[in-house]
Every structure is written in structure tokens, then in C-alpha cells.
Write a protein that holds these residues in place. Structure first.
Motif, PDB file in Angstrom:
ATOM      1  N   ASP A 182       7.293   1.872   2.739  1.00  0.00           N
ATOM      2  CA  ASP A 182       6.043   1.111   2.587  1.00  0.00           C
ATOM      3  C   ASP A 182       5.517   1.245   1.161  1.00  0.00           C
ATOM      4  O   ASP A 182       4.601   2.020   0.887  1.00  0.00           O
ATOM      5  CB  ASP A 182       5.009   1.609   3.599  1.00  0.00           C
ATOM      6  N   LEU A 183       6.096   0.472   0.272  1.00  0.00           N
ATOM      7  CA  LEU A 183       5.668   0.514  -1.131  1.00  0.00           C
ATOM      8  C   LEU A 183       4.242   0.013  -1.299  1.00  0.00           C
ATOM      9  O   LEU A 183       3.465   0.559  -2.088  1.00  0.00           O
ATOM     10  CB  LEU A 183       6.606  -0.339  -1.984  1.00  0.00           C
ATOM     11  N   GLY A 184       3.888  -1.043  -0.570  1.00  0.00           N
ATOM     12  CA  GLY A 184       2.556  -1.619  -0.713  1.00  0.00           C
ATOM     13  C   GLY A 184       1.454  -0.634  -0.362  1.00  0.00           C
ATOM     14  O   GLY A 184       0.463  -0.498  -1.093  1.00  0.00           O
ATOM     15  N   GLY A 185       1.630   0.072   0.762  1.00  0.00           N
ATOM     16  CA  GLY A 185       0.628   1.049   1.169  1.00  0.00           C
ATOM     17  C   GLY A 185       0.501   2.187   0.178  1.00  0.00           C
ATOM     18  O   GLY A 185      -0.608   2.661  -0.119  1.00  0.00           O
ATOM     19  N   ARG A 186       1.613   2.624  -0.345  1.00  0.00           N
ATOM     20  CA  ARG A 186       1.585   3.723  -1.324  1.00  0.00           C
ATOM     21  C   ARG A 186       1.009   3.255  -2.654  1.00  0.00           C
ATOM     22  O   ARG A 186       0.317   4.013  -3.349  1.00  0.00           O
ATOM     23  CB  ARG A 186       2.990   4.297  -1.491  1.00  0.00           C
ATOM     24  N   LEU A 187       1.291   2.012  -3.032  1.00  0.00           N
ATOM     25  CA  LEU A 187       0.715   1.480  -4.264  1.00  0.00           C
ATOM     26  C   LEU A 187      -0.804   1.481  -4.183  1.00  0.00           C
ATOM     27  O   LEU A 187      -1.485   1.761  -5.170  1.00  0.00           O
ATOM     28  CB  LEU A 187       1.246   0.072  -4.533  1.00  0.00           C
ATOM     29  N   ARG A 188      -1.346   1.174  -3.022  1.00  0.00           N
ATOM     30  CA  ARG A 188      -2.794   1.188  -2.853  1.00  0.00           C
ATOM     31  C   ARG A 188      -3.357   2.575  -3.175  1.00  0.00           C
ATOM     32  O   ARG A 188      -4.390   2.703  -3.836  1.00  0.00           O
ATOM     33  CB  ARG A 188      -3.133   0.797  -1.416  1.00  0.00           C
ATOM     34  N   VAL A 197      -2.051   4.780  -5.197  1.00  0.00           N
ATOM     35  CA  VAL A 197      -1.927   4.997  -6.641  1.00  0.00           C
ATOM     36  C   VAL A 197      -3.101   4.348  -7.370  1.00  0.00           C
ATOM     37  O   VAL A 197      -3.717   4.943  -8.261  1.00  0.00           O
ATOM     38  CB  VAL A 197      -0.593   4.435  -7.168  1.00  0.00           C
ATOM     39  N   VAL A 198      -3.417   3.114  -6.990  1.00  0.00           N
ATOM     40  CA  VAL A 198      -4.522   2.394  -7.633  1.00  0.00           C
ATOM     41  C   VAL A 198      -5.843   3.116  -7.391  1.00  0.00           C
ATOM     42  O   VAL A 198      -6.665   3.271  -8.309  1.00  0.00           O
ATOM     43  CB  VAL A 198      -4.585   0.942  -7.112  1.00  0.00           C
ATOM     44  N   ASP A 199      -6.065   3.576  -6.180  1.00  0.00           N
ATOM     45  CA  ASP A 199      -7.301   4.305  -5.870  1.00  0.00           C
ATOM     46  C   ASP A 199      -7.410   5.573  -6.716  1.00  0.00           C
ATOM     47  O   ASP A 199      -8.495   5.917  -7.213  1.00  0.00           O
ATOM     48  CB  ASP A 199      -7.335   4.676  -4.386  1.00  0.00           C
ATOM     49  N   GLU A 209       0.808   8.712 -16.021  1.00  0.00           N
ATOM     50  CA  GLU A 209       1.561   9.275 -14.906  1.00  0.00           C
ATOM     51  C   GLU A 209       1.469   8.367 -13.678  1.00  0.00           C
ATOM     52  O   GLU A 209       2.437   8.206 -12.935  1.00  0.00           O
ATOM     53  CB  GLU A 209       1.037  10.675 -14.568  1.00  0.00           C
ATOM     54  N   TYR A 210       0.299   7.775 -13.478  1.00  0.00           N
ATOM     55  CA  TYR A 210       0.128   6.835 -12.366  1.00  0.00           C
ATOM     56  C   TYR A 210       0.624   5.443 -12.757  1.00  0.00           C
ATOM     57  O   TYR A 210       1.151   4.695 -11.922  1.00  0.00           O
ATOM     58  CB  TYR A 210      -1.340   6.803 -11.937  1.00  0.00           C
ATOM     59  N   GLY A 211       0.485   5.114 -14.042  1.00  0.00           N
ATOM     60  CA  GLY A 211       0.988   3.828 -14.516  1.00  0.00           C
ATOM     61  C   GLY A 211       2.492   3.688 -14.346  1.00  0.00           C
ATOM     62  O   GLY A 211       3.010   2.582 -14.148  1.00  0.00           O
ATOM     63  N   TYR A 212       3.194   4.813 -14.405  1.00  0.00           N
ATOM     64  CA  TYR A 212       4.644   4.840 -14.171  1.00  0.00           C
ATOM     65  C   TYR A 212       4.967   4.217 -12.820  1.00  0.00           C
ATOM     66  O   TYR A 212       5.905   3.418 -12.683  1.00  0.00           O
ATOM     67  CB  TYR A 212       5.088   6.300 -14.205  1.00  0.00           C
ATOM     68  N   LEU A 213       4.167   4.541 -11.821  1.00  0.00           N
ATOM     69  CA  LEU A 213       4.372   4.008 -10.472  1.00  0.00           C
ATOM     70  C   LEU A 213       3.973   2.542 -10.384  1.00  0.00           C
ATOM     71  O   LEU A 213       4.626   1.749  -9.701  1.00  0.00           O
ATOM     72  CB  LEU A 213       3.569   4.834  -9.469  1.00  0.00           C
TER      73      LEU A 213
END
Length: 378
Positions: free
Chosen positions: A208-214, A216-218, A327-331
């Protein structure tokens, strides 16, 4: 010149221009010498991708006297007016806006000059730019501290660039890409294409990339991540290294602004670190045969970036702050590439094993970084 100029000629059905067509297009904007060049004397090459094509064109030096116009120019043709990737259509610049951005970037002294923006009778849009005496950056180049610093300063200046483009918040981008990633989550077609290509991508497709991306953004929002004009497609082919830079001049130039939009600056910074591991246009392997960015190199980059960002904006950001954001931008950057590769894979039935191996490498990098930053639920 960023105004759209109609030219009274059409490209052939195959969209590959003749030398005469190229001469006449260039002569519309460079009017003193180019209109009188014998097309047979031109040296040109044509290179196409699924959405765009480019064409370096060179004329001979005049037999006598000094030339008043450029001897060599770079033409970009937009083969597909839509450019694909529909989820970003409402966010990415239009072709006219891209030309305007390139024009403003060139006038700032940071990039190539724009000589003209045109539309042919068959509807093809294109742009004529200054030809840069430069080569595409190689992964090993950023192991040179001077080049690495110039990339950092170049990104900082681009992110803070004053442009006439309308600024939008970062929220719509993440809504678009998270929804886009959901489309491919658990898609059987993609798993089957992987098997046909001899590379198992099931773990990626089921993740679930989408859920994990959320998440990261938070997290990035919670640490005060700053935004700017991000390039997004920050792979090394879009950074040019000048062959003969002038004294005191940057050694690098940024190019290709089709996906420029507002985003966290960390996207491009972390994306630059990640892209050192890939050579997307290599015919033998999409994974670069070199070491990763070291933490020392990343911190040097972020110090140089912060210094330039502060100089342009008046802020007082530290290199540590920029490094933490990166570090978060990497993701963030990995999810952009994965989404776009899945979009292409699904739409084109792509099962090239080199692409699939590159895709799995991106996935492994995401999982490792996500785990290292302790974002995974216990």
C-alpha cells in the motif's frame, strides 16, 4: 520569446522534420542569417520519445565575417499534446506555461535562452532554445564537491524562482498521486506482466504505497517542510554539466520542466539523492553501477542548498533542517517514479525486464527508507 507564434508549414505525417522545415522554423525567430542558410548544409539529428522529440541543429560558420546569430540551436517538439499521465494534467504547466517558465529561467541567467515558441499548421507545438555546450550528468559527477555544490545551489535558486506561473498548494498533488497509486494496488494485470517479463513484482503491487505516502506527507508537514517550484523529473539526464564554464559560473544547468509545480522542496532534493542509483536511458541496466550518495555528501549538499536558499529568500534555514526534510523527500520522489512506471507498464503492456528490475529497486529503496525513518506501524 514566450508568445506562441504560428508558422506557415506543417510537419510530415511521421512528424520527423526535414532540414528545410527546420531551417524555416528557426528563421521565423532568428531572422538575420538563418532564413538564408542552405538547408543541405545543416547538420541535425532527431530523437523521439513517446511524448516529445528534440532536434539539435547546426549551420556552418560564415565564410567571411562574424556570425550575429547562434550557429547551433536546440528544438523541442511536443509530439503528444497531452503528454500522458492524466492525473497531473490539472497541476502540471501547459506547453505555453512551460515555455514561459523556460523563458523566465533563461532570462535569469540560470538556464538556456528561449528564442521562440511555435505552432505548426498540423498543430505541433515546439520551442527553440539556445544550444548548451554541455553533457548529461553522470552519477559519478556528484562525487565532485564543486559539481555537487552547484547542483544544490541550482535547485535552491529554481525552487525559489520568481515566475508568472500561478502557485498552487501541494495538497492537490498528493491527492492526485495517492489516488493514482490506488489504481495499481493489487492489480493482477501488473503481476502477470511481471511474470511474463521474468521479474516478480507481486510484493510491490500488493504494498500500500498510497497509504504510506500519506504518512510521509503528514510527517513532512509536521516538521515544517517548505515548498517551492519543483522539477519532479529530477533524473540525471535532466541536469547538464557544462563542458567549458566561464570563470565563476555554475558548472550545471537544469532542464526539462514539463512537470514543474509547487511541492515540498524535499521532493527534488531527496529525489536527486535517489536518482544517483539509476540510469533510466541505459540499454544494459537501469540501475547505475556506482555507490549511493554518502551521508557526508548529502549533508554537504544540504548546507550548500540552505546557504543559497537563505540568500535568495531571506530565510535562516540550517543545513540540518534541509537534510531532515530530504530524508522524507527521498520517499516522495520514489513514489512519483513508481507511479509513472506503473502507469506506463499498464498502458503499454511493458514487461521489459530492465524496467522491472529498476522498479523493484525503487521499491526496495522505499521500504528500506520507510523502515529506517520508523514510519511503519509497530
Amino acid at each position: 520569446m514566450a508568445t506562441l507564434t504560428p508558422v506557415s508549414l506543417a510537419l510530415p505525417d511521421n512528424k520527423i522534420p526535414t532540414k528545410k522545415t527546420v531551417r524555416d522554423i528557426i528563421g521565423t525567430f532568428l531572422t538575420e542569417e538563418w532564413p538564408f542558410v542552405d538547408p543541405a548544409t545543416l547538420t541535425m539529428s532527431y530523437h523521439a520519445s513517446f511524448a516529445n522529440a528534440h532536434c539539435p541543429v547546426e549551420r556552418p560558420k560564415p565564410a567571411t565575417g562574424t556570425s550575429t546569430e547562434a550557429l547551433k540551436v536546440f528544438i523541442k517538439f511536443h509530439i503528444d499534446p497531452g503528454g500522458g499521465l492524466d492525473i497531473f494534467q490539472h497541476l502540471a504547466p501547459s506547453r505555453h506555461e512551460e515555455a514561459l517558465l523556460c523563458y523566465e529561467y533563461g532570462r535569469s541567467g540560470l538556464g538556456a535562452k528561449v528564442y521562440g515558441f511555435f505552432k505548426t499548421q498540423d498543430g505541433t507545438l515546439g520551442r527553440i532554445d539556445e544550444f548548451l555546450d554541455a553533457r548529461n550528468m553522470e552519477p559519478e559527477d556528484v562525487e565532485d564537491a564543486i559539481i555537487r555544490a552547484d547542483v544544490a545551489k541550482g535547485l535552491a535558486m529554481f525552487h525559489a524562482l520568481k515566475t508568472s506561473l500561478q502557485k498552487k498548494t501541494v495538497g492537490p498533488y498528493y491527492e492526485a498521486i495517492i489516488n493514482g497509486l490506488k489504481i495499481y494496488h493489487k492489480m493482477d494485470k501488473l503481476k502477470e506482466l511481471g511474470k511474463e517479463g521474468g521479474v516478480n513484482v507481486d510484493n510491490l503491487i500488493d504494498y500500500d504505497l498510497g497509504g504510506r505516502l500519506r504518512k510521509v506527507v503528514d510527517k513532512l508537514e509536521s516538521i515544517g517542510g517548505k515548498s517551492g517550484w519543483c522539477i519532479h523529473d529530477i533524473q540525471f539526464m535532466n541536469i547538464m554539466v557544462k563542458n567549458c564554464p566561464k570563470e565563476g559560473e555554475s558548472k550545471v544547468v537544469l532542464i526539462d520542466f514539463e512537470f514543474v509545480m509547487q511541492n515540498y522542496r524535499a521532493f527534488d532534493i531527496g529525489g536527486h539523492f535517489m536518482q544517483k542509483m539509476f540510469k533510466w536511458f541505459d540499454e544494459e541496466s537501469k540501475i547505475a553501477n556506482c555507490r549511493k550518495y554518502t551521508e557526508e555528501e548529502k549533508r554537504h549538499f544540504c548546507e550548500e542548498y540552505a546557504r543559497q536558499w537563505n540568500k535568495v529568500t531571506g530565510d535562516s534555514d540550517s543545513g540540518d533542517q534541509v537534510f531532515l526534510e530530504s530524508e522524507y523527500g527521498y520517499l516522495l520522489a520514489i513514489t512519483f517514479d513508481i507511479h509513472n512506471m506503473l502507469w506506463y507498464m499498464c498502458g503499454k503492456d511493458d514487461k521489459d525486464p530492465l524496467n522491472l528490475l529498476g522498479l523493484n529497486k525503487l521499491f526496495d529503496e522505499f521500504v528500506d527508507q520507510y523502515t529506517r525513518l520508523e514510519l511503519e506501524d509497530p
